[in-house]
Design a protein around this motif. Sequence first.
Motif, PDB file in Angstrom:
ATOM      1  N   ILE A   2      -1.949  45.753  64.575  1.00  0.00           N
ATOM      2  CA  ILE A   2      -2.431  45.677  63.202  1.00  0.00           C
ATOM      3  C   ILE A   2      -2.598  47.076  62.621  1.00  0.00           C
ATOM      4  CG2 ILE A   2      -4.422  45.031  61.779  1.00  0.00           C
ATOM      5  CD1 ILE A   2      -4.835  42.661  63.641  1.00  0.00           C
ATOM      6  N   LEU A   3      -3.120  47.982  63.434  1.00  0.00           N
ATOM      7  CA  LEU A   3      -3.325  49.353  62.968  1.00  0.00           C
ATOM      8  C   LEU A   3      -2.002  50.034  62.625  1.00  0.00           C
ATOM      9  CD1 LEU A   3      -5.458  51.555  62.503  1.00  0.00           C
ATOM     10  CD2 LEU A   3      -5.027  52.297  64.837  1.00  0.00           C
ATOM     11  N   CYS A   4      -0.983  49.844  63.437  1.00  0.00           N
ATOM     12  CA  CYS A   4       0.331  50.426  63.151  1.00  0.00           C
ATOM     13  C   CYS A   4       0.905  49.879  61.850  1.00  0.00           C
ATOM     14  CB  CYS A   4       1.294  50.158  64.300  1.00  0.00           C
ATOM     15  SG  CYS A   4       0.898  51.045  65.794  1.00  0.00           S
ATOM     16  N   LEU A   5       0.750  48.599  61.628  1.00  0.00           N
ATOM     17  CA  LEU A   5       1.235  47.992  60.390  1.00  0.00           C
ATOM     18  C   LEU A   5       0.491  48.534  59.170  1.00  0.00           C
ATOM     19  CD1 LEU A   5       3.069  45.857  59.079  1.00  0.00           C
ATOM     20  CD2 LEU A   5       1.202  44.234  59.399  1.00  0.00           C
ATOM     21  N   ILE A   6      -0.813  48.681  59.288  1.00  0.00           N
ATOM     22  CA  ILE A   6      -1.600  49.211  58.183  1.00  0.00           C
ATOM     23  C   ILE A   6      -1.205  50.648  57.870  1.00  0.00           C
ATOM     24  CG2 ILE A   6      -3.936  49.926  57.509  1.00  0.00           C
ATOM     25  CD1 ILE A   6      -4.960  47.397  58.914  1.00  0.00           C
ATOM     26  N   LEU A   7      -0.994  51.454  58.896  1.00  0.00           N
ATOM     27  CA  LEU A   7      -0.612  52.859  58.676  1.00  0.00           C
ATOM     28  C   LEU A   7       0.768  52.961  58.046  1.00  0.00           C
ATOM     29  CD1 LEU A   7      -2.026  54.537  61.882  1.00  0.00           C
ATOM     30  CD2 LEU A   7      -2.978  54.570  59.571  1.00  0.00           C
ATOM     31  N   LEU A   8       1.683  52.088  58.434  1.00  0.00           N
ATOM     32  CA  LEU A   8       3.003  52.081  57.794  1.00  0.00           C
ATOM     33  C   LEU A   8       2.911  51.669  56.333  1.00  0.00           C
ATOM     34  CD1 LEU A   8       5.297  50.570  60.560  1.00  0.00           C
ATOM     35  CD2 LEU A   8       5.303  52.907  59.674  1.00  0.00           C
ATOM     36  N   GLY A  12       3.714  53.996  52.163  1.00  0.00           N
ATOM     37  CA  GLY A  12       4.387  53.523  50.948  1.00  0.00           C
ATOM     38  C   GLY A  12       3.630  53.823  49.668  1.00  0.00           C
ATOM     39  N   PRO A  13       2.362  53.396  49.545  1.00  0.00           N
ATOM     40  CA  PRO A  13       1.626  53.736  48.322  1.00  0.00           C
ATOM     41  C   PRO A  13       1.405  55.231  48.159  1.00  0.00           C
ATOM     42  CG  PRO A  13       0.542  51.938  49.440  1.00  0.00           C
ATOM     43  CD  PRO A  13       1.630  52.424  50.338  1.00  0.00           C
ATOM     44  N   GLY A  14       1.365  55.949  49.261  1.00  0.00           N
ATOM     45  CA  GLY A  14       1.219  57.398  49.172  1.00  0.00           C
ATOM     46  C   GLY A  14       2.413  58.047  48.495  1.00  0.00           C
ATOM     47  N   THR A  26      -6.610  49.959  48.245  1.00  0.00           N
ATOM     48  CA  THR A  26      -6.255  49.239  49.466  1.00  0.00           C
ATOM     49  C   THR A  26      -7.336  49.190  50.545  1.00  0.00           C
ATOM     50  OG1 THR A  26      -5.208  51.229  50.319  1.00  0.00           O
ATOM     51  CG2 THR A  26      -3.797  49.653  49.164  1.00  0.00           C
ATOM     52  N   VAL A  27      -8.277  50.100  50.544  1.00  0.00           N
ATOM     53  CA  VAL A  27      -9.299  50.086  51.599  1.00  0.00           C
ATOM     54  C   VAL A  27     -10.104  48.785  51.616  1.00  0.00           C
ATOM     55  CG1 VAL A  27     -11.477  51.168  52.319  1.00  0.00           C
ATOM     56  CG2 VAL A  27      -9.464  52.554  51.957  1.00  0.00           C
ATOM     57  N   PRO A  28     -10.507  48.222  50.476  1.00  0.00           N
ATOM     58  CA  PRO A  28     -11.249  46.954  50.554  1.00  0.00           C
ATOM     59  C   PRO A  28     -10.450  45.816  51.190  1.00  0.00           C
ATOM     60  CG  PRO A  28     -11.522  47.932  48.385  1.00  0.00           C
ATOM     61  CD  PRO A  28     -10.484  48.741  49.102  1.00  0.00           C
ATOM     62  N   ILE A  29      -9.151  45.894  51.152  1.00  0.00           N
ATOM     63  CA  ILE A  29      -8.317  44.850  51.753  1.00  0.00           C
ATOM     64  C   ILE A  29      -8.161  45.068  53.256  1.00  0.00           C
ATOM     65  CG2 ILE A  29      -5.993  43.852  51.772  1.00  0.00           C
ATOM     66  CD1 ILE A  29      -5.853  44.711  48.777  1.00  0.00           C
ATOM     67  N   PHE A  30      -7.936  46.325  53.667  1.00  0.00           N
ATOM     68  CA  PHE A  30      -7.604  46.603  55.058  1.00  0.00           C
ATOM     69  C   PHE A  30      -8.797  46.955  55.938  1.00  0.00           C
ATOM     70  CE2 PHE A  30      -3.402  47.711  53.104  1.00  0.00           C
ATOM     71  CZ  PHE A  30      -2.734  46.640  53.639  1.00  0.00           C
ATOM     72  N   PHE A  31      -9.942  47.232  55.365  1.00  0.00           N
ATOM     73  CA  PHE A  31     -11.079  47.628  56.192  1.00  0.00           C
ATOM     74  C   PHE A  31     -11.645  46.485  57.036  1.00  0.00           C
ATOM     75  CE2 PHE A  31     -15.623  48.675  56.779  1.00  0.00           C
ATOM     76  CZ  PHE A  31     -15.434  49.740  57.639  1.00  0.00           C
ATOM     77  N   PRO A  32     -11.854  45.281  56.503  1.00  0.00           N
ATOM     78  CA  PRO A  32     -12.422  44.209  57.348  1.00  0.00           C
ATOM     79  C   PRO A  32     -11.587  43.863  58.583  1.00  0.00           C
ATOM     80  CG  PRO A  32     -12.672  43.643  55.045  1.00  0.00           C
ATOM     81  CD  PRO A  32     -11.809  44.872  55.090  1.00  0.00           C
ATOM     82  N   PRO A  33     -10.250  43.767  58.508  1.00  0.00           N
ATOM     83  CA  PRO A  33      -9.510  43.466  59.740  1.00  0.00           C
ATOM     84  C   PRO A  33      -9.575  44.579  60.784  1.00  0.00           C
ATOM     85  CG  PRO A  33      -8.119  43.072  57.822  1.00  0.00           C
ATOM     86  CD  PRO A  33      -9.369  43.711  57.340  1.00  0.00           C
ATOM     87  N   VAL A  34      -9.875  45.795  60.360  1.00  0.00           N
ATOM     88  CA  VAL A  34      -9.985  46.900  61.315  1.00  0.00           C
ATOM     89  C   VAL A  34     -11.404  46.972  61.874  1.00  0.00           C
ATOM     90  CG1 VAL A  34      -9.913  49.416  61.489  1.00  0.00           C
ATOM     91  CG2 VAL A  34      -8.109  48.207  60.297  1.00  0.00           C
ATOM     92  N   ARG A  35     -12.397  46.672  61.061  1.00  0.00           N
ATOM     93  CA  ARG A  35     -13.789  46.739  61.489  1.00  0.00           C
ATOM     94  C   ARG A  35     -14.123  45.633  62.488  1.00  0.00           C
ATOM     95  NH1 ARG A  35     -17.402  45.486  56.884  1.00  0.00           N
ATOM     96  NH2 ARG A  35     -16.488  43.497  57.389  1.00  0.00           N
ATOM     97  N   ASP A  36     -13.592  44.451  62.294  1.00  0.00           N
ATOM     98  CA  ASP A  36     -13.943  43.311  63.140  1.00  0.00           C
ATOM     99  C   ASP A  36     -13.585  43.506  64.614  1.00  0.00           C
ATOM    100  OD1 ASP A  36     -15.070  42.076  60.971  1.00  0.00           O
ATOM    101  OD2 ASP A  36     -13.313  40.841  60.517  1.00  0.00           O
TER     102      ASP A  36
END
Length: 113
Positions: A2-8, A12-14, A26-36
């Motif tokens: 999941i982390l590799c996918l998020i970093l990839l 793109g948006p960068g 994007t942080v509000p979308i990707f933070f919960p799956p990483v925090r859990d």
Amino acid sequence: MILCLILLIYVGPGCVFESHSALLLTVPIFFPPVRDPGFDPLWFGILLVVATEIGLIAPPVGLDTFALSGVVGDVSAATIFRGETPFWIADIFCLAILAAFPGLAFYLTWQML
């Protein structure tokens, strides 16, 4: 994985947005799956900033590259993209090391304590 996918996804948006806009959207979308799963939020933030900054110099849009091209004037954006390719590759390598070994992101902080 999941982390590799998020970093990839962050590279793109960068390429299109400036780094603050990409992170704020994007942080509000990707933070919960990483925090859990129990990842350190500060380490995740460091990875996101590095991934977004890679996007800012990555082709085809690379906003920092076009800003540099506008300042220099007589050097084309294609020449600047070719010149920054080794740095782009080194940044990807550093991002992979930081993702694989989270302790390296905090090494200097631990030395100061």
